[in-house]
Design an enzyme around this catalytic site. Structure first.
Site, PDB file in Angstrom:
ATOM      1  N   HIS A 277     -10.231 -10.047   8.629  1.00  0.00           N
ATOM      2  CA  HIS A 277      -9.548  -9.002   7.855  1.00  0.00           C
ATOM      3  C   HIS A 277      -8.072  -9.032   8.232  1.00  0.00           C
ATOM      4  O   HIS A 277      -7.701  -8.622   9.324  1.00  0.00           O
ATOM      5  CB  HIS A 277     -10.164  -7.634   8.164  1.00  0.00           C
ATOM      6  CG  HIS A 277      -9.424  -6.519   7.490  1.00  0.00           C
ATOM      7  ND1 HIS A 277      -9.440  -6.338   6.133  1.00  0.00           N
ATOM      8  CD2 HIS A 277      -8.623  -5.546   7.978  1.00  0.00           C
ATOM      9  CE1 HIS A 277      -8.687  -5.302   5.817  1.00  0.00           C
ATOM     10  NE2 HIS A 277      -8.172  -4.806   6.911  1.00  0.00           N
TER      11      HIS A 277
ATOM     12  N   ASP B 237      -4.573  -7.731   7.576  1.00  0.00           N
ATOM     13  CA  ASP B 237      -3.695  -6.736   6.950  1.00  0.00           C
ATOM     14  C   ASP B 237      -2.365  -7.363   6.566  1.00  0.00           C
ATOM     15  O   ASP B 237      -1.708  -7.992   7.398  1.00  0.00           O
ATOM     16  CB  ASP B 237      -3.420  -5.586   7.918  1.00  0.00           C
ATOM     17  CG  ASP B 237      -4.653  -4.742   8.160  1.00  0.00           C
ATOM     18  OD1 ASP B 237      -5.171  -4.192   7.188  1.00  0.00           O
ATOM     19  OD2 ASP B 237      -5.080  -4.646   9.330  1.00  0.00           O
TER      20      ASP B 237
ATOM     21  N   ASP C  20     -11.701  -1.950   4.331  1.00  0.00           N
ATOM     22  CA  ASP C  20     -10.851  -1.107   5.172  1.00  0.00           C
ATOM     23  C   ASP C  20     -10.185   0.091   4.482  1.00  0.00           C
ATOM     24  O   ASP C  20      -9.932   1.090   5.133  1.00  0.00           O
ATOM     25  CB  ASP C  20      -9.777  -1.990   5.846  1.00  0.00           C
ATOM     26  CG  ASP C  20      -9.133  -1.322   7.046  1.00  0.00           C
ATOM     27  OD1 ASP C  20      -9.759  -0.404   7.611  1.00  0.00           O
ATOM     28  OD2 ASP C  20      -8.014  -1.715   7.426  1.00  0.00           O
TER      29      ASP C  20
ATOM     30  N   HIS D 240      -3.118  -1.558   1.806  1.00  0.00           N
ATOM     31  CA  HIS D 240      -3.588  -0.237   2.244  1.00  0.00           C
ATOM     32  C   HIS D 240      -2.950   0.270   3.534  1.00  0.00           C
ATOM     33  O   HIS D 240      -3.332   1.343   4.000  1.00  0.00           O
ATOM     34  CB  HIS D 240      -5.121  -0.228   2.346  1.00  0.00           C
ATOM     35  CG  HIS D 240      -5.669  -1.223   3.325  1.00  0.00           C
ATOM     36  ND1 HIS D 240      -6.018  -2.503   2.955  1.00  0.00           N
ATOM     37  CD2 HIS D 240      -5.914  -1.141   4.646  1.00  0.00           C
ATOM     38  CE1 HIS D 240      -6.475  -3.156   4.017  1.00  0.00           C
ATOM     39  NE2 HIS D 240      -6.413  -2.354   5.058  1.00  0.00           N
TER      40      HIS D 240
END
Ligand SMILES: *[C@@H]1O[C@H](CO)[C@@H](O)[C@H](O)[C@H]1NC(C)=O
Ligand SMILES: *[C@@H]1O[C@H](CO)[C@@H](O)[C@H](O)[C@H]1NC(C)=O
Ligand SMILES: *[C@@H]1O[C@H](CO)[C@@H](O)[C@H](O)[C@H]1NC(C)=O
Length: 978
Positions: free
Chosen positions: A58, A60, A180, A425
């Site tokens: 994941h 970001d 997430d 996000h």
């Protein structure tokens, strides 16, 4: 964003919170080996289970580090994360073993990596993708936030990623993977279905709902995200059992015990580890309706050491698969493989409607603060969202070709990249570290500069009736980014006449008031035909040496017009009025003579009177000193008391003009507002200025504006879902939860939901509408009341990983519009004005050499890009030229089926008679992200307990389009100049 255990350790050391356990630790710990009940694991009655190990990372697109710091692996002192190494290692590991699979999500990172690779490596990647060993899921530029992004920005960033994948690998992702983001919107679900996705996987829903769904085997269901499309855009949904990270104890690359299966060596543990793993699988299987379990294998920025992870997982798999008594069939899998297994079962799924907002991960931990966090960044993102649409439309109606095409699209890459990244996000959500927030703003600014340069070049060509771009030298036009703070060098310092060229990216004529700062009262305005335009000069609120020049502009559909500012004789400015009222032909506003505050609105057109109390207030941010230790922070809104900004008399001064009247109010030393009404305008403009919130009292403050009316609203209000459908909300209720008893432990935070474009209160036939200039949180806390959160300044961190208090010291100037109208008029007003927020007028300035007449000679001062205006319920969402010259054409019907007696009707449109200068040579209807042809996409079918025949998709007939309510239809067209 997922907090690593290391950080949790720190929190624990500093004596922090019980509730922090929700952050990063799986809610369930692996049972210790002594406590394992082998009878449970090896019970003969138990069904065999397919265990889908989903290796993932994941990544970001910015959070604690900037996107490029994450990519490069720099600033390791902040966070150990380097995406380039992850992709290097994963590709190598996949090349070595055809049994392995890996999913990748964030294309902003992937493109950064891919373009650096040799031809050989690129070919290897193509092979891996073709064989399904490397699978792109989600596949947008980033994993976008769902509360604070506009639907158009979601489509834009997803299209950017999908276009790359489609062009480069010929693939289209088929599952949504939002493990997430902090709550989930109905629109996102519907948009994903329209992108052709078969399923949607995510992690974060309210803890009480999660508990209930876990107990009732409802973590998987069919989600109906749109009332307009019914079953058509339903999407099968999987809510993760806990989080998206490794099973606890199986994070080998970070030092968890390796699998020791060589009995020539000491410390063999494989059986114990296998038992441990099997027990966790069995626990998860218990909440499923089928014999499959999804095992997330990875976490934030993990798989940098792919060989360590894969080697240990191989050993675990070999052991478990080699011991049939476990009855576990372990495979390397992906979410799209997982759903194929599920889909082959004959299961009827329950249907969920509405959304998953707000998200709470504990009784005092409602993630409703981030709806408003970093209001300036949210505002900036919104203006670039709007600018990006204008740039795309201008370049496409100009029909770029040859060198102009290549150069222009290359130049615009930073705009697409920066604007795409901003949807992440932890970007527009406002939950990044301060230095990362600056980086996002910088990227937006670089993109904006690129956009302005192209606008300048194209306007110059269009005005001068040329078909090529003059790319030499300086911008022919100037722009003013700081109009909101009354700064514009072009209008303040002009000494010859000034041309103001205005571009309208809406598909109908747009009339609106423009206010420009000038330094003299000796200014007159003329339009493109040389006619004098009524204008007004008033004193400026920011600088006593400046004046506001206000006039009404009318700009052709998808086109431009020109206004001229020149000297025209000194004029006076209206003085202050001592009255308690101000009015236009539309509204009369009354202010209390004792408090100075707004107390009533009269809609003169419809003769509707509303008593209203406007208050600015602030919630005291909880410091986390209550027993559960939860502070208010970047993510979480946890109030501890509510105070008025000024409960006494407000200093109010009213200026009454002919075009514009305004009430200036100073509420306290750091908060002031101007309430403006304009002649003929059906909206009341409220402009709030919050200079850095004063925190010398050591209290964090979350500032709201609250409207209290006597409207009978049945405890309801309506807020938009990312600019698409309105969702009914009920105070202290969750109308769309399955029924189970729940507790309300944070009454104010519980009622907060995001608004992106608009919200309203309704009483019988009347509607009080609120339109916002950026996304923010809103709530109704009692019948007839509505509040919006405007700005937050907080002195504590809320323990969700960002590790910084949200202590912004920037001044905020923000606007919202209110209107009080009968329902149908209000609904039209709200939709149309809402649409202008993502299609704002673009103003470009050029000083005129000599006289206006000479300058204008041979110039096309005003022109529409359409043959005729389209109706106001249609929006041209995108007209964007791709690198090969093809153009994405996207129309949206902006009304819902039950919203308006006329405007909710389907609209028929002949695409061949829309554009003035573009000839459409071919038209192909494609799915939402402009990849596969619509007709060729068959989504996986899921049996659900509800069907709905209301919606009927009507394919394009030749060039004739029937656009039904809320439909967004996308076409790839090839074009030439007419
Ligand atoms: C799911 O429910 C079961 C029992 O109903 C419980 O043992 C388990 O801890 C729950 N898991 C989660 C993640 O809440
Ligand atoms: C623009 O140029 C074209 C030829 O290049 C000409 O036919 C047309 O009349 C011009 N338009 C205007 C408004 O001058
Ligand atoms: C901030 O508020 C304090 C009172 O809490 C006051 O003394 C101080 O002057 C204020 N500062 C500013 C800059 O307004």
């Amino acid at each position: 964003m997922k907090v690593q255990l290391l950080l949790l350790g720190l929190l624990a050391l500093t004596g922090a919170h019980k509730s922090a356990k929700h952050v990063g630790q799986p809610k369930q710990f692996a049972p210790s080996i002594e406590n394992l009940d082998m009878n449970t694991i090896l019970n003969e009655e138990l069904p065999a289970i397919n265990v889908h190990v989903v290796a993932h990372t994941h990544d970001d697109v910015g959070w604690l580090k900037t996107v490029d710091q994450y990519y490069m692996g720099s600033r390791q002192n902040i966070q150990d994360a380097g995406v380039q190494y992850i992709i290097d290692g994963v590709v190598e590991a996949l090349m070595q073993d055809p049994a392995k699979r890996f999913v990748y999500v964030e294309i902003a990172f992937f493109t950064r990596w891919y373009r650096e690779q040799s031809q050989q490596t690129q070919n290897n990647v193509k092979q891996l993708v073709a064989e399904g060993r490397l699978e792109f899921i989600n596949g947008g530029w980033c994993m976008n936030d769902e509360a604070t992004t506009h639907y158009s920005a979601v489509i834009d960033q997803m299209t950017l990623g999908h276009q790359f994948l489609f062009e480069e690998f010929g693939v289209r992702p088929t599952v949504g993977w939002h493990v997430d983001p902090f709550g989930h919107s109905a629109s996102q679900a519907s948009l994903f279905a329209q992108m052709g996705f078969d399923a949607f996987f995510f992690g974060r829903i309210d803890f009480q709902e999660h508990d209930f769904r876990n107990r009732t085997s409802e973590l998987e269901f069919v989600w109906r995200g749109s009332e307009n499309f019914g079953s058509e855009t339903e999407i099968w949904t999987h809510v993760l059992y806990t989080d998206y990270c490794y099973f606890h104890g199986f994070n080998w690359e970070n030092g968890d015990e390796p699998i020791q299966d060589d009995d020539r060596l000491y410390d063999v543990n494989v059986k114990d580890r296998a038992n441990q793993f099997a027990s966790m699988v069995r626990q998860r299987a218990a909440s499923n309706k089928h014999n499959n379990v999804l095992v997330p294998f990875g976490c934030d920025f993990q798989f940098e050491k792919a060989p360590i992870n894969f080697k240990n997982m191989d050993k675990l798999m070999n052991y478990i698969n080699g011991h049939p008594e476990y009855k576990l069939n372990m495979i390397y899998s992906t979410p799209s493989v997982y759903i194929k297994y599920i889909n082959s079962n004959d299961i009827t799924w329950n249907v969920k409607t509405s959304d998953f907002f707000p998200y709470a991960d504990g009784p005092h931990a409602f993630w409703t603060g981030y709806f408003t966090s970093r209001a300036n960044l949210k505002g900036y993102e919104k203006s670039v969202n709007s600018l990006s649409h204008a740039v795309d439309k201008l370049t496409s109606t100009f029909v770029l070709s040859g060198n102009d095409l290549t150069t222009t699209l290359d130049t615009l890459e930073p705009l697409d990249d920066g604007y795409g990244i901003a949807q992440h996000h932890d970007a527009v959500a406002g939950t990044e570290k301060q230095h990362v927030a600056f980086d996002y703003a910088k990227r937006l600014a670089v993109g904006e500069t690129a956009g302005e340069m192209i606008i300048s070049q194209i306007l110059d060509a269009v005005l001068n009736n040329r078909t090529d771009l003059d790319v030499s030298g300086e911008n022919k036009f100037g722009f003013c980014r700081l109009l909101n703070e009354s700064t514009c060098t072009h209008t303040e310092q002009f000494n010859s006449p000034l041309a103001v060229v205005i571009y309208n990216s809406l598909t109908y004529r747009s009339s609106s008031y423009v206010t420009l700062p000038v330094t003299s009262t000796n200014v007159a305005v003329t339009d493109a035909s040389g006619k004098k335009v009524e204008s007004e000069i008033q004193r400026n609120q920011d600088d006593s040496n400046k004046y506001d020049l206000t006039f009404l502009v009318t700009v052709p559909a998808l086109g431009h017009t020109t206004y001229f500012l020149s000297k025209g004789g000194v004029r006076g400015t209206p003085g202050d009025s001592r009255d308690d009222t101000m009015e236009t032909d539309y509204y009369r506003l009354t202010f209390s003579s004792s408090t100075g505050k707004l107390v009533s609105i009269l809609n003169k057109k419809e003769n509707l009177q509303l008593d209203i109390a406007q208050e600015y207030m602030w919630y005291n941010s909880s410091k986390g000193d209550k027993q559960d230790g939860q502070a208010s922070g970047a993510y979480i809104f946890r109030p501890d008391g509510l105070y008025s900004v000024n409960d006494g008399k407000i200093d109010t001064s009213i200026t009454k003009g002919k075009l514009r009247s305004e009430a200036r109010q100073v509420w306290n030393p750091w908060l002031s507002q101007v309430i403006r009404i304009f002649d003929g305008d059906s909206n009341i403009q409220i402009e709030t200025t919050v200079t850095p919130i004063n925190i010398t009292d050591n209290l964090g403050k979350e500032v709201i504006v609250r409207y209290t009316t006597g409207m009978k609203t049945d405890s309801m209000w309506y807020s938009d879902s990312q600019g698409l459908e309105f969702i009914p909300r009920t105070i202290n209720q969750r109308p769309f939860w399955p029924s189970f008893p729940f507790n309300i432990t944070e009454p104010e935070a519980f009622n907060y939901v995001p608004m992106n474009e608009a919200a309203y209160l309704r009483d019988g036939n009347n509607r009080l509408s609120f339109i916002t200039d950026r996304s923010r949180g809103c709530a109704s806390q009692s019948d007839g009341q509505f509040e919006m959160m405007l700005q937050r300044r907080i002195l504590n961190d809320d323990g969700r990983g960002v590790g910084e208090p949200l202590n912004e010291t920037i001044t905020l100037r923000t606007q919202h519009l209110i209107s009080y109208q009968s329902n149908d008029i209000g609904s039209l007003n709200q939709r149309v004005i809402g649409a202008t927020q993502s299609n704002r007028l673009v103003l470009a300035y050029q000083s005129v050499d000599g006289s206006v007449e000479t300058w204008s000679k041979g110039k096309i001062l005003s022109k529409s890009g359409l043959l005729k205006d389209l109706p106001q319920n249609i929006q041209l969402t995108n007209l964007k030229t791709l690198s090969d010259g093809r153009v994405i054409l996207r129309f949206h019907h902006i009304f819902s089926f039950d919203e308006h007696p006329d405007y909710s009707k389907p609209v028929a449109l002949d695409l061949s008679t829309v554009f003035a200068d573009i000839k459409l040579n071919s038209i192909t209807e494609v799915i939402l992200t402009a990849t596969d042809e619509t007709a060729s996409v068959k989504r996986m079918q899921w049996k659900s307990d509800k069907t709905d025949p209301k919606y009927q998709y009507v394919p394009l007939k030749g060039t004739r389009l029937l656009l039904r309510p809320m439909e967004i239809r996308t076409f790839i067209v090839t074009v030439s100049r007419k």
